[in-house]
Design a protein around this motif. Structure first.
Motif: not given
Length: 134
Positions: A50, A72, A101, A104-105, A107-109, A111-113, A117
């Protein structure tokens, strides 16, 4: 700069695009921040921790895109549970990896940055994602 992120261990189904420079995962620190226009992570995501993924993200310039093709972890576990793959196949898919990984994980990383997408596809136990830094 266009980068194709590679592992020191050859990975099945990983090809090098002609317009991208191959960079080993361990050498990503040598690339300055915010210089990458295009980054391809083809079957090498599971060789990134990570922390290394955060470093990779920092290399992208505004308007740059990242394309990821990867296993996935959730789909591999589901396939094992439902008997679609056996324990030997599971071991082959997950061996030599630093981390597993999931779509979903990841994608979230992104989006948080603050990444957009652009495209997400899932094919059996693999996923493809294209993201863009605005």
């Amino acid at each position: 700069m266009n980068i194709n992120l590679i592992t020191p261990i050859p990975v099945d189904n990983a090809t090098s695009p002609t317009d991208h420079q191959d960079i080993l995962i361990g050498d990503i620190d040598k690339i300055p921040a915010n210089v990458c226009k295009s980054l391809i992570i083809n079957q090498s995501l599971n060789y990134l921790t990570n922390e290394q993924l955060s470093v990779v993200i920092s290399k992208m310039r505004h308007g740059g895109s990242i394309q990821i093709t990867s296993l996935d972890a959730m789909e591999i576990a589901r396939a094992l549970y439902w008997g679609e793959i056996n324990i030997d196949q599971y071991s082959q898919l997950t061996s030599n990896s630093k981390a597993q990984h999931s779509l979903i994980e990841i994608k979230n990383i992104f989006e948080k940055n603050g990444f957009i997408i652009e495209l997400v596809n899932r094919d059996s136990i693999h996923f493809y994602m294209k993201v863009k830094r605005p």
